[in-house]
Design a protein around this motif. Structure first.
Motif: not given
Length: 201
Positions: A50-76
């Motif tokens: 859980l600690f590892t997840l929370h720590k790494s997730w902060k890195g994801v959220m710094r690029d929240m919009a880009d990560c989200g857009v990439e996720m949807f492009i891959l979904l489509f």
């Protein structure tokens, strides 16, 4: 005769041995904390993970919009029919056009915000389950949307997180994210299916 070394290492007068004993006791208490025991039983995530997840997730959220857009492009890419549900960008075919589309960015950010709430508070199982079930239920209003569509986001999410984190995305990290995202999406599926049952009665 040698010089006598002082064993007192802090202002409270505790020796190094006593401090280590206290630290071990605190760690044991945290590991045995009912909240974390329940979390491991229900999700299979340990306190350390859980600690590892929370720590790494902060890195994801710094690029929240880009990560989200990439996720949807891959979904489509893997589920092209889902793009037809979004009239604002359903006719866009190139990845560059999708990445530049404000409507997609807004929707991706909204979804990432929901994922952020779930992952940030995943140790509060009841709260997160309730939020996710309500989110799943809210999708009943979208014509043609099926509960199984939630599950299609799993692999695109994992790939987008991997792209965002780069070398920080280890095999261990992937296994933790798999557990987290599977729980999140499955709970949303259950929420929508319950809402559909209630609507039918």
């Amino acid at each position: 005769m040698g010089c006598r070394q002082s064993t007192v290492v802090d202002d409270s007068g505790k020796t190094e041995r006593q401090m280590k004993a206290d630290a071990n006791l605190n760690f044991a208490q945290e590991v045995l904390d009912p909240k974390y025991v329940e979390l491991e039983q229900r999700l299979g995530i340990t306190r350390r993970q859980l600690f590892t997840l929370h720590k790494s997730w902060k890195g994801v959220m710094r690029d929240m919009a880009d990560c989200g857009v990439e996720m949807f492009i891959l979904l489509f890419k893997s589920n092209s029919e889902l793009k037809n549900m979004f009239h604002e960008f359903k006719d866009l075919t190139s990845e560059d056009d999708l990445r530049a589309n404000e409507a997609l960015e807004n929707h991706a950010t909204l979804v990432m915000t929901t994922l952020d709430d779930a992952i940030t508070h995943i140790d509060n199982y009841d709260y997160v389950s309730e939020v996710l079930r309500k989110t799943g239920a809210s999708h009943v209003r979208f014509e043609g949307f099926k509960s199984d569509n939630f599950l299609n986001i799993r692999d695109p999410f994992l790939e987008a997180v991997k792209i965002t984190l780069g070398d920080r995305y280890t095999d261990n990290m992937e296994s933790i994210y798999k557990v987290a995202i599977t729980f999140i999406l499955q709970t949303m599926v259950e929420g929508m299916e319950d809402a559909l049952k209630n609507k039918a009665t």
